[in-house]
Design an enzyme around this catalytic site. Structure first.
Site, PDB file in Angstrom:
ATOM      1  N   SER A 130       0.828  -1.202   0.000  1.00 11.23           N
ATOM      2  CA  SER A 130       0.000   0.000   0.000  1.00 11.23           C
ATOM      3  C   SER A 130       0.862   1.251   0.000  1.00 11.23           C
ATOM      4  O   SER A 130       1.907   1.293   0.634  1.00 11.23           O
ATOM      5  CB  SER A 130      -0.921   0.028   1.227  1.00 11.23           C
ATOM      6  OG  SER A 130      -1.669   1.228   1.245  1.00 11.23           O
ATOM      7  N   LYS A 185      -4.228  -6.779   3.949  1.00 15.32           N
ATOM      8  CA  LYS A 185      -4.297  -5.704   2.947  1.00 15.32           C
ATOM      9  C   LYS A 185      -5.751  -5.421   2.568  1.00 15.32           C
ATOM     10  O   LYS A 185      -6.148  -4.269   2.358  1.00 15.32           O
ATOM     11  CB  LYS A 185      -3.490  -6.089   1.713  1.00 15.32           C
ATOM     12  CG  LYS A 185      -3.569  -5.079   0.550  1.00 15.32           C
ATOM     13  CD  LYS A 185      -3.126  -3.691   0.962  1.00 15.32           C
ATOM     14  CE  LYS A 185      -2.821  -2.764  -0.197  1.00 15.32           C
ATOM     15  NZ  LYS A 185      -3.724  -2.724  -1.303  1.00 15.32           N
ATOM     16  N   HIS A 188      -7.198  -3.413   5.293  1.00 14.03           N
ATOM     17  CA  HIS A 188      -6.635  -2.063   5.125  1.00 14.03           C
ATOM     18  C   HIS A 188      -7.428  -1.285   4.082  1.00 14.03           C
ATOM     19  O   HIS A 188      -7.801  -0.126   4.293  1.00 14.03           O
ATOM     20  CB  HIS A 188      -5.164  -2.178   4.701  1.00 14.03           C
ATOM     21  CG  HIS A 188      -4.574  -0.924   4.106  1.00 14.03           C
ATOM     22  ND1 HIS A 188      -4.856  -0.510   2.810  1.00 14.03           N
ATOM     23  CD2 HIS A 188      -3.733  -0.002   4.603  1.00 14.03           C
ATOM     24  CE1 HIS A 188      -4.209   0.612   2.561  1.00 14.03           C
ATOM     25  NE2 HIS A 188      -3.519   0.942   3.630  1.00 14.03           N
ATOM     26  N   ASN A 189      -7.694  -1.913   2.940  1.00 13.98           N
ATOM     27  CA  ASN A 189      -8.426  -1.226   1.875  1.00 13.98           C
ATOM     28  C   ASN A 189      -9.864  -0.941   2.277  1.00 13.98           C
ATOM     29  O   ASN A 189     -10.438   0.087   1.905  1.00 13.98           O
ATOM     30  CB  ASN A 189      -8.392  -2.058   0.589  1.00 13.98           C
ATOM     31  CG  ASN A 189      -7.060  -1.948  -0.123  1.00 13.98           C
ATOM     32  OD1 ASN A 189      -6.034  -1.676   0.493  1.00 13.98           O
ATOM     33  ND2 ASN A 189      -7.061  -2.162  -1.419  1.00 13.98           N
ATOM     34  N   GLU A 192      -9.752   1.989   4.342  1.00 11.48           N
ATOM     35  CA  GLU A 192      -9.503   3.103   3.418  1.00 11.48           C
ATOM     36  C   GLU A 192     -10.813   3.592   2.804  1.00 11.48           C
ATOM     37  O   GLU A 192     -11.062   4.801   2.728  1.00 11.48           O
ATOM     38  CB  GLU A 192      -8.539   2.644   2.331  1.00 11.48           C
ATOM     39  CG  GLU A 192      -8.213   3.641   1.253  1.00 11.48           C
ATOM     40  CD  GLU A 192      -7.345   3.022   0.164  1.00 11.48           C
ATOM     41  OE1 GLU A 192      -7.715   3.118  -1.024  1.00 11.48           O
ATOM     42  OE2 GLU A 192      -6.306   2.419   0.500  1.00 11.48           O
ATOM     43  N   ARG A 288     -20.554   4.177  -2.733  1.00 11.71           N
ATOM     44  CA  ARG A 288     -19.957   4.206  -4.074  1.00 11.71           C
ATOM     45  C   ARG A 288     -20.932   3.630  -5.104  1.00 11.71           C
ATOM     46  O   ARG A 288     -21.046   4.145  -6.219  1.00 11.71           O
ATOM     47  CB  ARG A 288     -18.642   3.423  -4.088  1.00 11.71           C
ATOM     48  CG  ARG A 288     -17.549   4.041  -3.248  1.00 11.71           C
ATOM     49  CD  ARG A 288     -16.184   3.481  -3.595  1.00 11.71           C
ATOM     50  NE  ARG A 288     -15.166   3.933  -2.654  1.00 11.71           N
ATOM     51  CZ  ARG A 288     -13.857   3.791  -2.840  1.00 11.71           C
ATOM     52  NH1 ARG A 288     -13.412   3.188  -3.944  1.00 11.71           N
ATOM     53  NH2 ARG A 288     -12.990   4.219  -1.944  1.00 11.71           N
TER      54      ARG A 288
END
Length: 483
Positions: A130, A185, A188-189, A192, A288
């Site tokens: 990242s 990860k 983490h995303n 985010e 989104r």
């Protein structure tokens, strides 16, 4: 004879190129390859010219150019492309060689690749990277997991190229077994996604409710970045709000439809699979999706009416309340993310170091922020901590932010400004601190229409009961189970 390379990297897109240059700048000889040979030539004759980097269009020659144990890092599109390259590499590798997948692969794929390659005697490391283009070049956050036997061979390279925090510690350490690196990860995303949505909701409140200009919002974000909310995403949001094109803020010329690559969705799906209430990240993903139906929203705006935002209070005080709301919601997002990590660790048999994960996220990565050090302290103080909201520091912060948080959610709702992430975080907080939720009625409903049984407050846990609610049903109950 050409000097053999310390590591090989396949995939010369933005991240791949910058990681290669990062490795070379730390003294490593890097061999590169790419599906398109012209990309290799362009790189060697461009950014890599005069550097200790060699290129190979042929996979056999590429593998032969590597020191043993061979270390090959794939920076290619997740999915079948990774499998395609693994299939091409395996015939030219030996037992003990290492394949590293540095893309955004879904962790079940990494589990499968780990098992398949282990049978062939080849080590697999699924590695989350990242930091974007800048991080790849100057120091990303790196999250490796898979074959622990291979870690000593790649550790020096990874920790050399990783971002460093104030005391010089690298933002890279061993995560755990199987696909754990890519799982971390993924989370983490997901976080985010949540952080970005929270900032976007703050922007919408300042613009649509408070009537602030882009320059004024730029100043607010700039000020926030000097305090508790200091983070990479707040920093770049301030930059974005201050960027003008032809004398006007560029951000207002950008179409309001958000894209996504799937990692936030994967995080939500896994949370549903494991029964973890990952509400804020889920709302960020759905926001989104809602943004993507732009034309439908435009048509709906002509038909459906709601309140016209009009703020009459103390603007400066409300901005302070908004800061509290964003900070409290951000803490909830991390609390939910860490709960998912802990649940996955138990489910998949991974021995995850939660404090070390926070340290890896303190520099280089997209979600790097000032309070990650406090998360490390929380897990250092209590490795068995079940929820960040129970840590004394985070408990006090969130409790002190409550008044402003509730004021923002109430005002935004009454004024018709959507704040799905901020409000879902508050609902989670209120649900988590509530000793009794209305699920008793829900369980009664399930038993009424489906004989799904229920437990009783006046009986020991683990005893299940069924009631013939109408007097017309039988006494047979359905099997009791939870997904």
């Amino acid at each position: 004879m050409t000097q053999q390379a310390d590591i090989g990297l396949i995939g010369l897109a933005v991240m791949g190129e910058n990681l290669v240059l990062n490795m070379e700048s730390r003294g490593y000889h890097v061999a590169v390859s790419n599906r398109s040979p012209e990309k290799i030539e362009k790189f060697l004759n461009g950014r890599a010219q005069g550097k200790n980097i060699s290129g190979y269009a042929d996979i056999k020659e590429f593998c032969a150019a590597l020191k043993t144990p061979r270390k090959v890092m794939l920076m290619v599109k997740a999915g079948e492309v990774v499998d395609l390259f693994i299939d091409q590499l395996v015939p030219h590798l030996e037992k003990g060689d290492i394949i590293i997948d540095g893309g955004n692969s879904n962790f079940p794929d990494s589990n499968r690749r780990y098992d398949t390659l282990k049978e062939k005697g080849i080590h697999f490391i699924g590695t989350g990277v990242s930091g974007g283009e800048e991080g790849a070049l100057n120091g990303p956050s790196i999250m490796p997991g898979g074959a622990a036997e291979a870690w000593p061979a790649v550790k020096p390279i990874f920790q050399d190229i990783a971002a460093k925090v104030e005391d010089g510690s690298p933002c890279c350490d061993w995560i755990g077994e199987g696909g754990s690196g890519h799982f971390v990860k993924m989370v983490h995303n997901g976080i985010e996604y949540g952080d970005m949505q929270l900032i976007c909701e703050a922007y919408a409140i300042m613009k649509d409710l408070l009537g602030m200009s882009a320059k004024e919002i730029h100043e607010v974000f700039k000020a926030w970045n000097q305090g508790d909310l200091s983070s990479y995403l707040i920093e770049i949001s301030a930059d974005i709000m201050g960027y003008e094109e032809d004398g006007e803020p560029l951000v207002e010329k950008i179409l309001d439809t958000a894209g996504q690559k799937g990692t936030g969705k994967w995080t939500g799906i896994n949370a549903l699979d494991l029964g973890v209430p990952l509400t804020l990240i889920g709302e960020a993903v759905f926001s989104r999706c809602l943004s993507a139906i732009k034309e439908e929203r435009v048509e709906a705006s002509k038909i459906i009416s709601g309140p016209t935002p009009e703020f009459k209070g103390d603007k400066a005080a409300f901005i302070d309340a908004l800061k509290d709301a964003v900070f409290a919601a951000k803490i909830v997002s991390y609390a939910q993310g860490y709960t998912l990590l802990a649940t996955a660790g138990k489910e998949y048999g991974w021995n995850l170091n939660y404090g070390a994960i926070a340290l890896m996220w303190r520099g280089g990565c997209i979600i790097r922020s000032s309070f990650l050090g406090k998360i490390k302290e929380a897990y250092d103080n209590n490795p068995e901590l079940s929820n960040l909201l129970l840590d004394p520091f985070f408990k006090d912060v969130v409790e002190n932010a409550q008044q402003g948080w509730r004021e923002v959610v109430a005002t935004a709702t009454l004024q018709g400004v959507p704040v799905p992430a901020i409000s879902s975080a508050l609902n989670y907080f209120d649900g988590y601190r509530n000793p009794r939720l209305p699920a008793n009625l829900l369980q009664a409903q399930r038993d009424y229409f489906g004989a799904h049984t229920y437990e009783r407050t006046d009986k020991p846990r683990g005893e299940f009961f069924h009631t013939n609610w109408t007097g017309k049903g039988g006494d047979t109950a359905s099997t009791t189970y939870n997904v």
